[in-house]
Design an enzyme around this catalytic site. Structure first.
Site, mmCIF file in Angstrom:
data_model
loop_
_atom_site.group_PDB
_atom_site.id
_atom_site.type_symbol
_atom_site.label_atom_id
_atom_site.label_comp_id
_atom_site.label_asym_id
_atom_site.label_seq_id
_atom_site.Cartn_x
_atom_site.Cartn_y
_atom_site.Cartn_z
ATOM 1 C CG ASP A 5 -2.891 1.277 -2.832
ATOM 2 O OD1 ASP A 5 -1.672 1.538 -2.709
ATOM 3 O OD2 ASP A 5 -3.678 1.339 -1.868
ATOM 4 C CG ASP A 32 -24.924 9.655 -25.687
ATOM 5 O OD1 ASP A 32 -24.516 8.844 -24.838
ATOM 6 O OD2 ASP A 32 -25.034 10.875 -25.468
ATOM 7 C CG HIS A 76 -1.610 8.169 5.442
ATOM 8 N ND1 HIS A 76 -2.279 9.180 4.786
ATOM 9 C CD2 HIS A 76 -1.979 7.017 4.819
ATOM 10 C CE1 HIS A 76 -3.010 8.673 3.811
ATOM 11 N NE2 HIS A 76 -2.841 7.360 3.806
ATOM 12 C CG ASP A 101 -2.100 0.902 1.100
ATOM 13 O OD1 ASP A 101 -1.961 1.992 0.510
ATOM 14 O OD2 ASP A 101 -3.191 0.536 1.573
ATOM 15 C CE LYS A 145 -8.991 9.947 -0.978
ATOM 16 N NZ LYS A 145 -10.357 9.989 -0.447
ATOM 17 C CB THR A 146 -6.534 2.221 0.155
ATOM 18 O OG1 THR A 146 -5.380 2.967 0.561
ATOM 19 C CG2 THR A 146 -6.289 0.739 0.404
#
Length: 874
Positions: free
Chosen positions: A372, A759, A329, A167, A204-205
């Site tokens: 990640d 579309d 962190h 991580d 994000k994780t």
């Protein structure tokens, strides 16, 4: 009385002499202490040798070979334990590695792993037993050349696949601290690695781990953030709540289910979603997440799974560790804490490789080591407070590097919340504003972050190292964080791979993590579930690809809109002051009637890689040939689907000259009922017409008339035209100069439901109310040049280089805050924000590019999945 001379010379000499004596005394004292300690140690060792050792005698009730001490269970209570009882009989049972002292130890049932002589037979050796106790070279010290030949022991028909995630391991760590992570660096050296792996947004994780194992963007698999709200469930998801275990949140098909559905077995030692009954099913073997489990235990358990009998043994494995993210962190990416974490995860990875080597599986297992996302430093003085923009904050905000805003009052006001007003109030408020607000449909298409009800309508793209928060009560700053734009270098993750299927000593270009799922399926020889990846785009990582891609089949064939009459049957409200007579009109219209040789010449120059194929059903497009461009015209939309032309390297970078003013005429090759009217405009929306192919890009004064025709018209907001015209008159000249010419393909995009796919005609019709000409949601531009810049695009024999853009077609340029600024200060930056992959353009338009480029399809897919980036700072 002493003289001044004595004071200045004799006193310093005396001081120096005293100082020398002091130093000598200190040294002698240290030597005396050292000798005393040595004598004491020798005496102690003699006493210990006479007393006896617990080696190979742990918890033995007999006294054989022991003099004056014991090694049985009760020795502590009696106080007669041998000197090494604690180290040999107690502490050795609490570590996951061997040492010389443990080698040949008596088997202890309480040991985490064994270093006894029979541990190989009993299959409970510590991972490094052979290298420590039997003198084998450790994996990290082996030369790459010794690990070249694929080999699997009996019973391993399919090479096992291990997916290992660390991580928050940003790519730069491996470049800066390679000497501190010898095991990981060995994998990089011997196997295949990318310069970096691009995470999905938000970085994000949970979103990225689930993207890796599904091949889906977060908007497609539903885990759009670590924290989110779902109006349909009327529940909140967070990592700290049990709601994360609710299968309703987890959409898509993770690799462990894909493998199980096709008869394989899987074992997951932690991975977001692996302990959830997705689609009602858990992995064959799995562990419920518990971060207190040591990394060594995770490795040892996975190795034990590899020891299972063939009928029980998994074919695919995941393993996850929380570092270096946690320390990143806590202390930021450039910190002693991160260095310690890197050494820890490297040691952990080394244990895995030692365990594989001990089982003769190093050259049998295909292992992928990745992360990640990355990590960036944050600062408490780099916070944008919403309280500075609103007198009162009456909304809910997901704070941080990837902020979103929604109503507080859920579910009642979820759909009626005035998101547009929030974006307006946050736009261009400060000259040094460190975020840009977007409605989710207007976010850069490269982010693929719009089409999910869990994605709130207001999103802020924040500058690197900044965070956007509600008010000054916010305190989560000063360490590290992630979640930012996935083009930021600090968000780049690692990707390394090794095994019998992978190439050796190979570096590849960066790629998106949505591609990993298809790669895993190929390694397992199974069919992937539908996903956002481009199958075959990573074939260059493999020695022998399992899957060979082919070009998409064209579903609607192009006819040719030929020249039949020299004068229009309907002028369509067009006029040109330079073309007053029919003979003038006939003269310029005759220029549209190309001979076959001229068609061949313009195809070679302006379609050097073949025309785009149309992968849409039930269309009736036609080709319009001109000497300086070719276009594919859609009769239903009344506009070109694409125009293609080549801009040669100019003599200088002066802007293109202006064209004939107020000059338009009907294209005689297209029926009036299928053409735009020159008077078309939507005054209430400030929409007029623009040109897809720039008339100023002419080689002769007459050739501009080939572009001043209705078949080259597209509807544009006036504000957008400002940017569009600057791009073509200034930036395109610059790119052509830098790249020795560029081929340009551009066209409209219709993505009203903002799902990233073109579309259908009925969807477009639903939005084209009160107008005969639908308004595009975006415009695309794909610039292609030769990577070898000594060659021009139309003569390129090697690899191509691409620079694609998908620009939102909006009524204002507020995204760039252009007031009182010249276009040179904001247009290029705006285009750079909205870069995209060629594959993104294909999905948005139903076109398929480069089908006539003489190159293997898998290499073309590498080109199509390439995303240009302009970030250079980390």
């Amino acid at each position: 009385m002493q003289s001044t001379l004595n004071l200045s010379t004799e006193e310093p000499v005396k001081r120096n002499t005293v100082k020398k004596y002091k130093i000598i005394c200190i040294v002698l004292l240290i030597l005396l202490v050292a000798v005393s300690l040595a004598l004491g140690l020798v005496a102690g060792l003699r006493q210990q040798e006479e007393q006896g050792s617990c080696r190979k005698k742990c918890f033995d009730a007999s006294h054989r070979g022991l003099e004056g001490c014991r090694c049985d269970v009760g020795c502590k209570g009696r106080g007669d334990c041998c000197w090494d009882f604690e180290d040999t009989c107690v502490q050795s049972t609490q570590i996951w590695t061997c040492n010389k002292f443990r080698c040949g130890e008596t088997r202890l049932e309480s040991s985490l792993c064994s270093c006894s002589d029979d541990c190989l037979q009993r299959k409970d050796c510590c991972a490094d037993y052979k290298s420590v106790c039997q003198g084998e070279t450790s994996w990290v010290d082996e030369d790459c050349s010794t690990a070249q030949q694929p080999q699997c022991p009996e019973g391993f028909d399919l090479p096992p696949v291990i997916l290992f995630s660390m991580d928050g391991f940003r790519a730069e760590y491996l470049q800066t601290w390679s000497t501190l992570v010898p095991n990981i660096n060995k994998l990089k050296t011997c196997g295949v690695h990318s310069q970096y792996l691009r995470p999905a947004y938000p970085t994000k994780t949970f979103p990225n781990h689930y993207t890796i194992v599904t091949g889906l963007y977060p908007e497609s698999h539903g885990i759009i953030d670590n924290n989110m709200y779902d109006i349909n469930l009327n529940k909140n998801f967070s990592l700290s709540s049990k709601e994360k275990d609710n299968p309703a949140w987890w959409q898509g098909q993770p690799i462990w289910l894909t493998a199980m559905y096709q008869g394989l077995k899987v074992g997951t030692y932690f991975w977001p979603g692996s302990d959830v009954a997705i689609n009602g099913t858990f992995p064959s073997i799995y562990k419920i997440y518990n971060r207190s489990v040591t990394y060594e235990e995770r490795i040892f358990t996975l190795l034990k799974w590899l020891d299972l009998p063939k009928a029980e043994r998994p074919d695919f494995y995941t393993i996850y560790v929380e570092e270096p993210d946690s320390q990143g962190h806590n202390y930021g990416p450039v910190s002693a804490g991160v260095i310690q974490a890197l050494q820890l995860v490297d040691k952990t990875f080394g244990l895995l490789m030692e365990g594989l080597k001990q089982r003769n599986l190093v050259n049998c297992v295909n292992i992928i080591l990745l992360a990640d996302h990355g990590m960036d430093q944050t600062y408490c003085d780099k916070l944008e407070y919403m309280a500075d923009y609103f007198s009162s904050i009456n909304f809910y905000m997901f704070e941080g590097p990837a902020p979103r805003i929604r109503t507080r009052n859920i579910p009642q006001d979820f759909f009626t919340f005035n998101s547009e007003e929030i974006v307006r109030n946050l736009s261009c408020r400060k000259p040094d504003q460190h975020f840009k607000p977007y409605l989710s449909p207007d976010l850069p298409k490269r982010l693929h972050f719009a089409k999910n009800v869990r994605i709130d309508k207001v999103n802020l793209l924040v500058d690197r190292q900044w965070q956007a928060v509600r008010n000054r009560a916010y305190s989560y700053c000063g360490g590290g964080n992630h979640g930012y734009d996935n083009e930021f270098k600090s968000m780049e993750a690692i990707f390394l791979a090794h095994g019998p299927s992978f190439k050796q000593k190979t570096e590849v270009e960066p790629f998106d993590n949505i591609e990993v799922y298809n790669l895993l399926c190929d390694l397992l020889h199974i069919q992937p579930a539908p996903n956002n990846g481009t199958h075959g785009s990573l074939n260059h990582l493999l020695k022998v690809p399992f899957y060979e891609p082919s070009h998409a089949e064209e579903l609607s064939k192009f006819s040719v809109c030929g020249f039949t009459v020299p004068l229009p049957t309907d002028t369509l409200g067009c006029s040109c002051s330079r073309l007053q007579t029919n003979s003038d009109l006939e003269r310029v219209n005759q220029m549209l009637d190309l001979t076959q040789d001229e068609i061949t010449a313009t195809e070679k120059l302006n379609l050097p890689f073949g025309r785009p194929r149309l992968i849409q059903k039930n269309k009736e497009p036609c080709l319009l040939y001109h000497r300086e461009y070719v276009s594919g015209f859609d009769k239903t939309l009344r506009m070109p689907l694409w125009s293609s032309y080549t801009v040669p390297k100019p003599g200088d970078t002066s802007p293109l000259p202006p064209t004939v003013p107020d000059c338009l005429r009907a294209d005689v090759r297209v029926a009036p009922s299928e053409s735009q009217n020159c008077s078309f405009s939507l005054a209430d929306k400030n929409i007029t017409h623009g040109f897809l192919y720039p008339p100023a890009n002419n080689r002769t004064s007459n050739s501009q008339y080939d572009a001043l025709i209705t078949s080259n018209l597209v509807p544009m907001y006036e504000a957008f035209k400002t940017m569009w015209n600057y791009f073509h008159s200034v930036l395109l000249v610059k790119y052509a100069m830098e790249r020795n010419g560029v081929n340009v393909v551009s066209g409209p995009v219709f993505d009203y439901d903002y799902d990233g796919h073109f579309d259908a005609p009925d969807e477009i019709a639903d939005y084209a109310v009160n107008t005969s000409v639908p308004i595009p949601t975006h415009y695309f531009v794909v610039l292609t040049s030769c990577k070898n810049q000594s060659q021009t695009p139309d003569a390129c024999t090697g690899w191509l280089d691409v620079l694609p853009f998908v620009i939102p077609h909006r009524p204002t340029n507020v995204e760039s805050c252009p007031e009182n600024k010249s276009e040179s200060l904001w247009v290029e930056e705006r285009f750079n924000v909205h870069t995209a992959r060629v594959r993104d353009v294909e999905l948005l338009t139903g076109l398929d590019f480069y089908q006539e480029k003489a190159q293997p399809v898998s290499e073309i897919l590498q080109l199509k999945t390439y995303l240009p980036v302009f970030e250079t700072v980390i």
